[in-house]
Motif scaffolding. Sequence first.
Motif, PDB file in Angstrom:
ATOM      1  N   SER A 147       0.828  -1.209   0.000  1.00 49.73           N
ATOM      2  CA  SER A 147       0.000   0.000   0.000  1.00 49.73           C
ATOM      3  C   SER A 147       0.862   1.258   0.000  1.00 49.73           C
ATOM      4  CB  SER A 147      -0.915  -0.012   1.225  1.00 49.73           C
ATOM      5  OG  SER A 147      -1.706   1.145   1.284  1.00 49.73           O
ATOM      6  N   LYS A 148       1.898   1.267   0.821  1.00 46.78           N
ATOM      7  CA  LYS A 148       2.801   2.416   0.886  1.00 46.78           C
ATOM      8  C   LYS A 148       3.493   2.644  -0.461  1.00 46.78           C
ATOM      9  CE  LYS A 148       6.996   3.938   3.398  1.00 46.78           C
ATOM     10  NZ  LYS A 148       6.476   5.252   3.840  1.00 46.78           N
ATOM     11  N   MET A 149       3.946   1.556  -1.079  1.00 52.50           N
ATOM     12  CA  MET A 149       4.678   1.687  -2.335  1.00 52.50           C
ATOM     13  C   MET A 149       3.761   2.071  -3.490  1.00 52.50           C
ATOM     14  SD  MET A 149       7.437  -1.432  -1.847  1.00 52.50           S
ATOM     15  CE  MET A 149       8.628  -0.858  -3.066  1.00 52.50           C
ATOM     16  N   ILE A 150       2.498   1.671  -3.420  1.00 49.38           N
ATOM     17  CA  ILE A 150       1.527   2.138  -4.408  1.00 49.38           C
ATOM     18  C   ILE A 150       1.348   3.647  -4.272  1.00 49.38           C
ATOM     19  CG2 ILE A 150      -0.901   2.094  -5.079  1.00 49.38           C
ATOM     20  CD1 ILE A 150      -0.913  -0.902  -4.306  1.00 49.38           C
ATOM     21  N   ASP A 151       1.179   4.095  -3.044  1.00 44.25           N
ATOM     22  CA  ASP A 151       0.993   5.528  -2.795  1.00 44.25           C
ATOM     23  C   ASP A 151       2.183   6.352  -3.283  1.00 44.25           C
ATOM     24  OD1 ASP A 151      -1.432   4.982  -1.644  1.00 44.25           O
ATOM     25  OD2 ASP A 151      -0.745   5.223   0.430  1.00 44.25           O
ATOM     26  N   GLU A 152       3.367   5.771  -3.220  1.00 44.76           N
ATOM     27  CA  GLU A 152       4.585   6.484  -3.614  1.00 44.76           C
ATOM     28  C   GLU A 152       4.973   6.225  -5.070  1.00 44.76           C
ATOM     29  OE1 GLU A 152       7.658   5.743  -0.735  1.00 44.76           O
ATOM     30  OE2 GLU A 152       6.385   6.334   0.946  1.00 44.76           O
ATOM     31  N   ASP A 153       4.074   5.563  -5.811  1.00 45.96           N
ATOM     32  CA  ASP A 153       4.261   5.328  -7.247  1.00 45.96           C
ATOM     33  C   ASP A 153       5.536   4.527  -7.539  1.00 45.96           C
ATOM     34  OD1 ASP A 153       3.319   5.531  -9.855  1.00 45.96           O
ATOM     35  OD2 ASP A 153       4.517   7.307 -10.286  1.00 45.96           O
ATOM     36  N   LEU A 154       5.800   3.530  -6.713  1.00 43.01           N
ATOM     37  CA  LEU A 154       6.996   2.697  -6.884  1.00 43.01           C
ATOM     38  C   LEU A 154       6.707   1.390  -7.611  1.00 43.01           C
ATOM     39  CD1 LEU A 154       8.610   3.162  -3.350  1.00 43.01           C
ATOM     40  CD2 LEU A 154       9.386   4.160  -5.504  1.00 43.01           C
ATOM     41  N   LEU A 155       5.429   1.022  -7.731  1.00 45.95           N
ATOM     42  CA  LEU A 155       5.075  -0.267  -8.320  1.00 45.95           C
ATOM     43  C   LEU A 155       4.436  -0.091  -9.692  1.00 45.95           C
ATOM     44  CD1 LEU A 155       3.576  -2.127  -5.213  1.00 45.95           C
ATOM     45  CD2 LEU A 155       5.952  -2.098  -6.035  1.00 45.95           C
ATOM     46  N   ASP A 192      -4.623  -3.522  -2.070  1.00 47.59           N
ATOM     47  CA  ASP A 192      -4.626  -3.416  -3.534  1.00 47.59           C
ATOM     48  C   ASP A 192      -6.046  -3.714  -3.999  1.00 47.59           C
ATOM     49  OD1 ASP A 192      -3.992  -3.294  -6.216  1.00 47.59           O
ATOM     50  OD2 ASP A 192      -2.760  -5.106  -6.248  1.00 47.59           O
ATOM     51  N   PRO A 193      -6.994  -2.810  -3.695  1.00 44.32           N
ATOM     52  CA  PRO A 193      -8.421  -3.118  -3.861  1.00 44.32           C
ATOM     53  C   PRO A 193      -8.848  -3.429  -5.282  1.00 44.32           C
ATOM     54  CG  PRO A 193      -8.087  -0.770  -3.421  1.00 44.32           C
ATOM     55  CD  PRO A 193      -6.773  -1.447  -3.171  1.00 44.32           C
ATOM     56  N   ASN A 194      -8.127  -2.900  -6.269  1.00 39.84           N
ATOM     57  CA  ASN A 194      -8.501  -3.132  -7.665  1.00 39.84           C
ATOM     58  C   ASN A 194      -7.625  -4.176  -8.352  1.00 39.84           C
ATOM     59  OD1 ASN A 194     -10.612  -1.151  -7.677  1.00 39.84           O
ATOM     60  ND2 ASN A 194      -9.026   0.417  -7.690  1.00 39.84           N
ATOM     61  N   ASN A 195      -6.790  -4.879  -7.551  1.00 36.24           N
ATOM     62  CA  ASN A 195      -5.943  -5.956  -8.095  1.00 36.24           C
ATOM     63  C   ASN A 195      -5.110  -5.489  -9.281  1.00 36.24           C
ATOM     64  OD1 ASN A 195      -7.171  -7.968  -6.310  1.00 36.24           O
ATOM     65  ND2 ASN A 195      -8.949  -7.822  -7.657  1.00 36.24           N
ATOM     66  N   LEU A 196      -4.429  -4.362  -9.112  1.00 32.96           N
ATOM     67  CA  LEU A 196      -3.637  -3.803 -10.202  1.00 32.96           C
ATOM     68  C   LEU A 196      -2.145  -4.063 -10.051  1.00 32.96           C
ATOM     69  CD1 LEU A 196      -5.355  -0.287 -10.561  1.00 32.96           C
ATOM     70  CD2 LEU A 196      -5.709  -2.325 -11.980  1.00 32.96           C
ATOM     71  N   TYR A 197      -1.654  -4.212  -8.818  1.00 34.28           N
ATOM     72  CA  TYR A 197      -0.220  -4.141  -8.578  1.00 34.28           C
ATOM     73  C   TYR A 197       0.386  -5.403  -7.962  1.00 34.28           C
ATOM     74  CZ  TYR A 197      -1.091   0.889  -9.066  1.00 34.28           C
ATOM     75  OH  TYR A 197      -1.457   2.131  -9.522  1.00 34.28           O
ATOM     76  N   SER A 198      -0.405  -6.363  -7.572  1.00 35.81           N
ATOM     77  CA  SER A 198       0.158  -7.465  -6.788  1.00 35.81           C
ATOM     78  C   SER A 198      -0.555  -8.777  -7.075  1.00 35.81           C
ATOM     79  CB  SER A 198       0.064  -7.145  -5.290  1.00 35.81           C
ATOM     80  OG  SER A 198      -1.295  -7.015  -4.888  1.00 35.81           O
ATOM     81  N   VAL A 199       0.192  -9.869  -6.870  1.00 31.82           N
ATOM     82  CA  VAL A 199      -0.346 -11.227  -6.974  1.00 31.82           C
ATOM     83  C   VAL A 199       0.011 -11.959  -5.684  1.00 31.82           C
ATOM     84  CG1 VAL A 199      -0.185 -13.440  -8.182  1.00 31.82           C
ATOM     85  CG2 VAL A 199      -0.182 -11.287  -9.486  1.00 31.82           C
ATOM     86  N   PRO A 200      -0.972 -12.446  -4.935  1.00 31.20           N
ATOM     87  CA  PRO A 200      -0.694 -13.093  -3.646  1.00 31.20           C
ATOM     88  C   PRO A 200       0.294 -14.257  -3.765  1.00 31.20           C
ATOM     89  CG  PRO A 200      -3.031 -12.621  -3.852  1.00 31.20           C
ATOM     90  CD  PRO A 200      -2.413 -12.324  -5.195  1.00 31.20           C
ATOM     91  N   TYR A 201       1.187 -14.313  -2.805  1.00 26.71           N
ATOM     92  CA  TYR A 201       2.240 -15.345  -2.746  1.00 26.71           C
ATOM     93  C   TYR A 201       1.947 -16.337  -1.620  1.00 26.71           C
ATOM     94  CZ  TYR A 201       7.091 -17.157  -2.333  1.00 26.71           C
ATOM     95  OH  TYR A 201       8.209 -17.959  -2.264  1.00 26.71           O
TER      96      TYR A 201
END
Length: 354
Positions: free
Chosen positions: A90-98, A122-131
Amino acid sequence: MKRKLLSLALILLVVFSLCSCAFSGNASDVSLNVYNWGEYIDLSVLDDFEEQTGIKVNYTTFASNEEMYSKIVSGAASYDVIIPSEYMISKMIDEDLLAELNFDNIPNYQYIGEEYKGLDYDPNNLYSVPYTWGTVVIVYNTEYVDEEDVEDESIELLWNEKYSGKILMFDNPRDSFALAHSKLGNSMNTTDPAAWEAAAEELIRQKPLVQAYVMDQVFDKMISEEAYIAPYYAGDALTMMDENENLAAYVPVEGANRFFDSMCVLKNSRHKDEAEAFINFMCDTEIALRNAEEVCYAIPQIESFELLDEETKEDTMVYPPEEVLEKCEVFVNLPAETLKLQSELWIELKTHYK
């Protein structure tokens, strides 16, 4: 936890079938930098990925989300795939790092359970895939910790003066403060400065009992019985328990952190397609199964889960019952002023108190 090996035939089947639609072309000159937690992958799957795709994997590890974040923002190293926890994502999304992911390159995303999608980080499933996912537990040595001290499965064990000098504590502020907040009955995500000051007082009171603040060092210290009590992550607790039969663990009754670690691609990655091919590979059913059996963490890949042996699927340390999970709390990205206070209190704890 059992470790099972796939047959040679199955491995060959995997090599010829994995993610062929996700990546194609000559990649023999591409190197992919993957940054993950320590003790958190079956290293043999990296060899399989390299053999299948021709993409070389440079694999390095970190001990905490904060260490990973600092390394990335400092520019000290360049990475493609990273595997942070939810609040850091969430932090890295906010800081435009992903980078936003191209899911056409990740068809195996279809095997991720719906309950692991659309989560707050990541509410819209744009930046991450669960591991993987799991909880924090308290690990203890049954040979040295009295039974009456663990009967109630309380977080208070970490503050028990009887075991002074044999207690370990997380060497990162978010996890350590979370335990203190839970002990006090506060939310781990509180933004109340008074609650943070109270949690700091609990950690100050605990410090004389603590042998060391550790991350990956917990394995050697607990397995060798240099220490008797430590909080750590459930999958790693099972690994330690495999190595020393005297070790046991529990989720504290007061509640604990429930975490979700996910695969992401950094926005400045020069090999985004290859990074997405790697993520797709890790979501393949047989690869995810092998990886889960090695790292001992709960998995969001639904086909792989069904293929786990019944003992693992019914292991409440890996897959806690709902009544336990209801007491657990997922970290969120805290406001800047709260993070600043957390940092100040942590530095004060680590440097000003003996």
